[in-house]
Design a protein around this motif. Structure first.
Motif, PDB file in Angstrom:
ATOM      1  N   THR A 345      37.485  42.779  39.206  1.00  0.00           N
ATOM      2  CA  THR A 345      36.586  41.752  39.728  1.00  0.00           C
ATOM      3  C   THR A 345      37.274  40.934  40.812  1.00  0.00           C
ATOM      4  O   THR A 345      36.666  40.610  41.846  1.00  0.00           O
ATOM      5  N   SER A 346      38.543  40.597  40.598  1.00  0.00           N
ATOM      6  CA  SER A 346      39.310  39.863  41.614  1.00  0.00           C
ATOM      7  C   SER A 346      39.368  40.630  42.925  1.00  0.00           C
ATOM      8  O   SER A 346      39.240  40.041  44.008  1.00  0.00           O
ATOM      9  N   THR A 347      39.570  41.934  42.833  1.00  0.00           N
ATOM     10  CA  THR A 347      39.636  42.764  44.036  1.00  0.00           C
ATOM     11  C   THR A 347      38.325  42.713  44.807  1.00  0.00           C
ATOM     12  O   THR A 347      38.307  42.580  46.040  1.00  0.00           O
ATOM     13  N   LEU A 348      37.205  42.786  44.099  1.00  0.00           N
ATOM     14  CA  LEU A 348      35.902  42.738  44.763  1.00  0.00           C
ATOM     15  C   LEU A 348      35.639  41.373  45.393  1.00  0.00           C
ATOM     16  O   LEU A 348      35.089  41.281  46.490  1.00  0.00           O
ATOM     17  N   ILE A 349      36.048  40.305  44.697  1.00  0.00           N
ATOM     18  CA  ILE A 349      35.875  38.962  45.270  1.00  0.00           C
ATOM     19  C   ILE A 349      36.716  38.825  46.537  1.00  0.00           C
ATOM     20  O   ILE A 349      36.241  38.336  47.567  1.00  0.00           O
TER      21      ILE A 349
END
Length: 415
Positions: A345-349
């Motif tokens: 999720t961090s990567t997508l954000i």
């Protein structure tokens, strides 16, 4: 990736067993950043060492799972060693036979994913072992694998990306590497001479916070503070009208006493947008809703949109049955890995690919409060303000991991 030349540390990782200064070491540990080439260097070195030192002996390759081991080690190894040796893979029996310079040895393949995995290596006698992603394996499995290396002259080969500074492997092997008679090599992307600057920058942009410290700097640090410190109001949009093809999903974190959170998502090739949500907190309201009432709210949230599936916490058995009984929506039980899901999720954000509308008040509140438990010795989150965060993670783990995340640069761990 094509390796055209090797760095000093990569060569050291390959040939430490043959060099006068280090050949008496019992083990080698390579830790550090992603894409540093440590797995490649250690795999080549492990095969060279075992083939030169032994004939007709048993060895082992170990990973978190057999699937990840085959992806990260066994399959690419056949390219790395092409023309140097003969590799015969016995897929059904989970071993490979490697022949080099007239010596043939057998290399078993094991997955150390949970506390019961140690049973897989009981009883076997090994002349050496390579543990890929050792920090992701339970200690019981690693300890059992080490004890199986009882052939005279056996050596241990460990590699991993860092976890928390209280991790047992860091404290007992890396900090005490001299006492363990182990060579410790810390590697970064700069040690991979085949990695171009554009690719390095892409990986650096993919992480922030604790994941940047671990996967880019290669540091063993505790998770602390906000889980998503990179989130900003720049990712909040006033409204959303789809302007390109995409698929619709609902992600659901079911709760009775705890809040119940459903997110309506439009997923395209370039982004995932949480267009609307249902967020019901029974404690705040002072009363609870039944499964049928929650289902009625799900119907209102979706309206006449054609939903691909509802992604839901697999433990929500009663609500899953309620959805199925109505016969409108397809249900998928979510993949519920917490830490990998947070990292994904961090990567997508970071990539600007995860957006929400102003309407999603539950998500917008939680994302600014969701935090790590800094009193824990391992990476855990505080179980508060986590319901919209959980339903988002379900979507990322179950759908976006293999679609959107893959298209923007891949999943680092499935690294």
């Amino acid at each position: 990736m094509q390796y055209t030349k090797f760095s000093k540390k990569q060569l050291q990782a390959m040939l430490w067993w043959a060099r006068s200064a280090t050949k008496k070491r019992k083990a080698i540990i390579c830790d550090g950043s992603v894409r540093s080439g440590k797995t490649m260097a250690m795999t080549i070195g492990f095969v060279f060492w075992s083939s030169k030192s032994f004939n007709n002996e048993n060895f082992a390759f170990c990973g978190k799972t057999i699937e990840s081991l085959k992806r990260n080690v066994i399959t690419p190894m056949q390219k790395w060693l092409k023309g140097v040796c003969t590799i015969q893979e016995r897929v059904s029996k989970n071993y490979v036979e490697i022949t080099m310079n007239g010596h043939t040895n057998r290399y078993y393949v094991f997955g150390g994913k949970d506390e019961t995995s140690y049973q897989l290596v009981q009883g076997i006698t090994l002349a050496g072992i390579l543990l890929d992603e050792v920090a992701l394996m339970p200690r019981s499995f690693v300890d059992q694998a080490i004890t199986r290396c009882s052939v005279k002259g056996s050596k241990l080969w460990f590699n991993c990306n860092p976890e928390g500074s209280e991790h047992w492997f860091y404290k007992e092997w890396i900090k005490d590497s001299e006492k363990k008679n182990a060579l410790h090599l810390h590697m970064t992307m700069d040690d991979n001479l085949s990695l171009d600057s554009e690719t390095k920058e892409m990986y650096e942009r993919s992480f922030s916070g604790v994941f940047y410290d671990r996967y880019i700097k290669g540091l063993w640090v505790l998770a602390d503070g906000l889980v998503y410190p990179m989130w900003s109001d720049n990712y909040v949009i006033d409204s959303y009208k789809p302007d390109e093809w995409g698929e619709w999903y609902v992600s659901a974190d079911y709760g009775t006493v705890n809040p119940c959170s459903f997110g309506l998502w439009h997923v395209t090739d370039t982004k995932a947008v949480r267009t609307a949500e249902y967020y019901f907190d029974s404690r705040e309201k002072g009363w609870s809703r039944t499964d049928e009432e929650h289902y009625s709210e799900l119907e209102k949230l979706v309206g006449d949109i054609d939903i691909r599936s509802v992604i839901i916490d697999p433990s929500a058995a009663s609500f899953i049955e309620t959805i199925k009984r109505h016969g409108r929506f397809s249900v998928r039980r979510a993949q519920n890995e917490v830490l990998d899901g947070i990292r994904r999720t961090s990567t997508l954000i970071n990539a600007g690919c995860l957006l929400v509308t102003q309407e999603c008040a539950g998500f917008r509140k939680e994302v600014k409060l969701y935090c790590w438990n800094n009193k824990a010795e391992t990476d855990t989150v505080v179980k508060e303000n986590d319901h919209a965060m959980d339903d988002t993670r379900y979507l990322v783990n179950t759908v976006l991991r293999r679609t959107l995340l893959k298209r923007i640069g891949g999943d680092m761990n499935d690294k």
